[in-house]
Motif scaffolding. Structure first.
Motif, PDB file in Angstrom:
ATOM      1  N   THR A 293       0.802  -1.232   0.000  1.00 47.99           N
ATOM      2  CA  THR A 293       0.000   0.000   0.000  1.00 47.99           C
ATOM      3  C   THR A 293       0.830   1.275   0.000  1.00 47.99           C
ATOM      4  O   THR A 293       0.303   2.341  -0.324  1.00 47.99           O
ATOM      5  N   CYS A 318     -11.756  -5.423   0.028  1.00 45.43           N
ATOM      6  CA  CYS A 318     -10.473  -4.874   0.467  1.00 45.43           C
ATOM      7  C   CYS A 318     -10.679  -4.169   1.797  1.00 45.43           C
ATOM      8  O   CYS A 318     -11.734  -3.566   2.033  1.00 45.43           O
ATOM      9  N   HIS A 329      -6.018  -1.492  -4.736  1.00 45.88           N
ATOM     10  CA  HIS A 329      -5.543  -2.785  -4.234  1.00 45.88           C
ATOM     11  C   HIS A 329      -6.303  -3.939  -4.887  1.00 45.88           C
ATOM     12  O   HIS A 329      -5.724  -4.993  -5.173  1.00 45.88           O
TER      13      HIS A 329
END
Length: 375
Positions: A293, A318, A329
């Motif tokens: 991330t 997510c 993501h």
């Protein structure tokens, strides 16, 4: 009347106690034949060493346990315990050493083979799974795992290293139900002992305040049998181009995915690390991903977040929970899955959606109102 004994050195000692009389360890009258003793009692025996002498105890079904349920009589203090796990802990407190049957050097019981010959000599195990400890066969892997956990104390859950540089691992949060992975960090070199669950933080903090600062939560303990880091297939730009060509990603999403992957590469970590629990005899329905991330927040404490894909419903989730903007993501995880396992995305990709977020909405509409999503 023959006195009941709850500890034996070998099987012949057990067989000689009753000599085909009524079984002393069953509530209802039944002949204590070798077949009965092996099938009803010996197959569940617990083996241990007492003063370096191999011994074993068998479960009892007498009225002392209530309603004829199986229970255990402690041979040292005559206490009755209902659960196998509690009995093991109890006799260990008496100073005995738990062992496998093979290390006690007792005569083999041949429980399974004799039972099969008695019931049906022509019957074969087929596709059944056998316990490596006692040889009993089970029709499903889940039943075998439950047996190993309850009878042999095997409760190991998979532990995978997803980031060797920063000592980050993933392991199932719970022992039952969907094995949702969580991230932990453990490194004696870096002096790090961290679990991303708040309840584990509170547990270790309370122990540290009580004078036991080195105590680990149940997830950190699993690193003792963690698998070595194995790098996954890296993300390929050509597969990203193919997704863009099929209108599964917008130009901005393509650029964002490429940029995030570049950041991960510069840091020397994997942008996407897939987690397939099916390789560890767990459910294959959900595929999980540990995704880089480049942030540290409540939902990504170690710079990685969890993305899940339900292969049955086709839904994605997510931890970042971005509702208004597309989740980068999820896109990164789709990129990896599209590249390495396109068949898992076959049904969703049959929907001619121009955007992945539109595709997700179509999939979510197909989901049952009862909550068929398990990831």
């Amino acid at each position: 009347m023959t006195e009941r004994v709850f500890v034996f050195v070998d099987e012949e000692e057990l067989f000689s106690v009753m000599k085909d009389a009524d079984c002393l360890y069953c509530r209802n009258p039944v002949t204590a034949s070798k077949h009965h003793l092996r099938k009803r009692h010996l197959r569940f025996a617990i083996y241990y060493k007492d003063s370096a002498i191999g011994k074993f105890s068998i479960p009892c079904y007498c009225s002392d346990g209530g309603h004829g349920r199986s229970h255990w009589h402690c041979p040292m203090c005559a206490k009755i315990l209902q659960r196998t796990k509690d009995f093991k802990i109890h006799i260990t407190n008496h100073g005995v050493e738990m062992t496998d049957k093979s290390t006690v050097e007792l005569q083999p019981t041949m429980v399974l083979s004799e039972n099969q010959q008695t019931d049906n000599e022509d019957k074969t195990p087929g596709n059944k799974s056998a316990c490596q400890k006692c040889g009993i066969f089970f029709t499903t892997t889940s039943n075998l795992r439950r047996h190993e956990r309850l009878q042999h104390g095997q409760d190991q859950q998979p532990m995978l290293c997803v980031d060797a540089k920063n000592a980050i691992y993933v392991t199932p949060k719970d022992l039952h139900g969907p094995r949702v992975p969580i991230h932990i960090r453990k490194s004696f070199t870096l002096q790090i002992l961290l679990c991303e669950l708040e309840e584990c933080w509170d547990f270790m903090k309370a122990l540290a305040q009580s004078g036991n600062p080195g105590k680990e939560c149940r997830h950190l303990v699993r690193t003792n049998h963690a698998q070595h880091y194995v790098p996954p297939p890296p993300l390929s730009i050509s597969s990203l181009e193919e997704m863009s060509h099929k209108h599964l990603l917008s130009a901005s999403e393509k650029h964002a995915c490429q940029e995030m992957n570049s950041r991960a590469c510069l840091e020397g970590v994997d942008c996407v690390y897939p987690i397939f629990w099916g390789k560890h005899d767990l459910s294959e329905r959900c595929v999980y991903f540990s995704v880089y991330t480049d942030l540290k927040d409540k939902w990504c404490q170690f710079g990685r977040t969890r993305v899940s894909f339900d292969t049955k419903s086709g839904s994605w989730k997510c931890l970042c929970e971005h509702k208004r903007i597309p989740c980068i993501h999820k896109r990164l995880s789709m990129w990896w899955l599209f590249q390495e396992h396109p068949k898992l995305l076959q049904n969703p990709l049959d929907v001619h959606a121009e955007r992945v977020d539109v595709l997700e909405e179509v999939v979510m509409d197909k989901m049952s109102p009862d909550g068929d999503d398990l990831c």
